[in-house]
Design an enzyme around this catalytic site. Structure first.
Site, mmCIF file in Angstrom:
data_model
loop_
_atom_site.group_PDB
_atom_site.id
_atom_site.type_symbol
_atom_site.label_atom_id
_atom_site.label_comp_id
_atom_site.label_asym_id
_atom_site.label_seq_id
_atom_site.Cartn_x
_atom_site.Cartn_y
_atom_site.Cartn_z
ATOM 1 N N VAL A 31 0.864 -1.191 0.000
ATOM 2 C CA VAL A 31 0.000 0.000 0.000
ATOM 3 C C VAL A 31 0.901 1.243 0.000
ATOM 4 O O VAL A 31 1.735 1.413 0.885
ATOM 5 C CB VAL A 31 -0.906 0.025 1.259
ATOM 6 N N GLY A 88 -6.269 12.296 2.206
ATOM 7 C CA GLY A 88 -7.360 11.327 2.267
ATOM 8 C C GLY A 88 -7.295 10.264 1.178
ATOM 9 O O GLY A 88 -8.182 9.405 1.072
ATOM 10 N N GLY A 131 -4.951 7.840 0.688
ATOM 11 C CA GLY A 131 -4.604 6.506 1.188
ATOM 12 C C GLY A 131 -5.839 5.798 1.720
ATOM 13 O O GLY A 131 -6.073 4.615 1.463
ATOM 14 N N ASP A 151 3.544 -1.823 8.815
ATOM 15 C CA ASP A 151 4.764 -1.269 9.389
ATOM 16 C C ASP A 151 4.356 -0.532 10.663
ATOM 17 O O ASP A 151 3.248 0.030 10.736
ATOM 18 C CB ASP A 151 5.418 -0.284 8.406
ATOM 19 N N TYR A 181 -4.130 2.076 9.603
ATOM 20 C CA TYR A 181 -4.992 0.915 9.346
ATOM 21 C C TYR A 181 -6.077 0.780 10.412
ATOM 22 O O TYR A 181 -7.203 0.380 10.100
ATOM 23 C CB TYR A 181 -4.146 -0.361 9.248
#
Ligand SMILES: CC(C)(COP(=O)(O)OP(=O)(O)OC[C@H]1O[C@@H](n2cnc3c(N)ncnc32)[C@H](O)[C@@H]1OP(=O)(O)O)[C@@H](O)C(=O)NCCC(=O)NCCS
Length: 183
Positions: free
Chosen positions: A120, A130, A132, A156, A163
């Protein structure tokens, strides 16, 4: 295929403008082509589109990964990984007939229950707008549309909260990710 798009101010470079609005393109005739929705766009307008096309210039992808400081990987293996992924999503800035790769994500899957998201990335010039989040939501929407219900990834340490904000949880019910590496 639907795709997300956003419009940037025509008077400022994209690096300094903010996302002003989001809309989902409902033109199902667009297929998987990221360029299909571009026709009729004036050259001064820039917009962001998502694509599930796999025909990605590997050097452009390498440049994107370089921009966030990732270690280089052999391109023949990157090509193979893309070919064998369940889902590949690229994010493009489109201005007139020019397009620039600004984001990427892919997922592997057993095609039934599970998918794992990899690689990603959003170009630093486009981070914090915004995109991502929109990229991840697009990936999740695509996986859900294939009835995949168990989605995992390896975060990470510095992006765990990114996330989390998308609903991912660490170690659900104490389950630990485990890794094996060749000695
Ligand atoms: C991680 C990454 C994809 C986020 O993309 P982005 O476009 O900057 O993220 P967004 O602007 O959509 O941010 C969405 C939300 O996550 C938050 N966020 C973004 N990056 C974050 C980070 N590194 N840590 C914690 N929160 C983060 C934002 O503040 C925002 O919160 P909000 O919804 O409350 O406003 C991008 O920073 C990136 O490509 N980083 C380098 C590559 C990388 O580390 N990839 C992940 C590998 S596991």
């Amino acid at each position: 295929m639907g795709f997300w798009k956003t419009w940037f101010s025509t008077s400022e470079p994209a690096t300094t403008t903010k996302t002003t609005s989001w809309e989902e393109d409902t033109a199902e005739t667009a297929g998987n082509s990221s360029t299909a929705g571009v026709s009729g766009t004036s050259s001064s307008e820039a917009r962001i589109i998502f694509s599930t096309e796999r025909d990605i210039d590997l050097y452009e992808l390498e440049e994107l990964c370089d921009a966030v400081g990732w270690s280089r990987r052999p391109l023949r293996k990157v090509k193979k990984a893309i070919e064998h992924s369940f889902l590949v999503v690229s994010m493009w800035q489109v201005r007139g007939n020019k397009r620039r790769l600004i984001g990427f994500a892919r997922a592997t899957s057993d095609y039934a229950f599970n998918a794992t998201i990899w690689d990603v990335v959003v170009h630093p010039e486009f981070q914090g707008k915004g995109l991502g989040k929109a990229l991840m939501k697009y990936v999740l929407k695509k996986l859900r549309s294939e009835e995949i219900s168990n989605v995992t990834l390896f975060a990470d340490p510095h992006v765990v909260d990114f996330y989390r904000s998308l609903g991912f949880v660490s170690d659900p019910e104490g389950i630990k990710g485990m890794f094996w590496y060749p000695q």
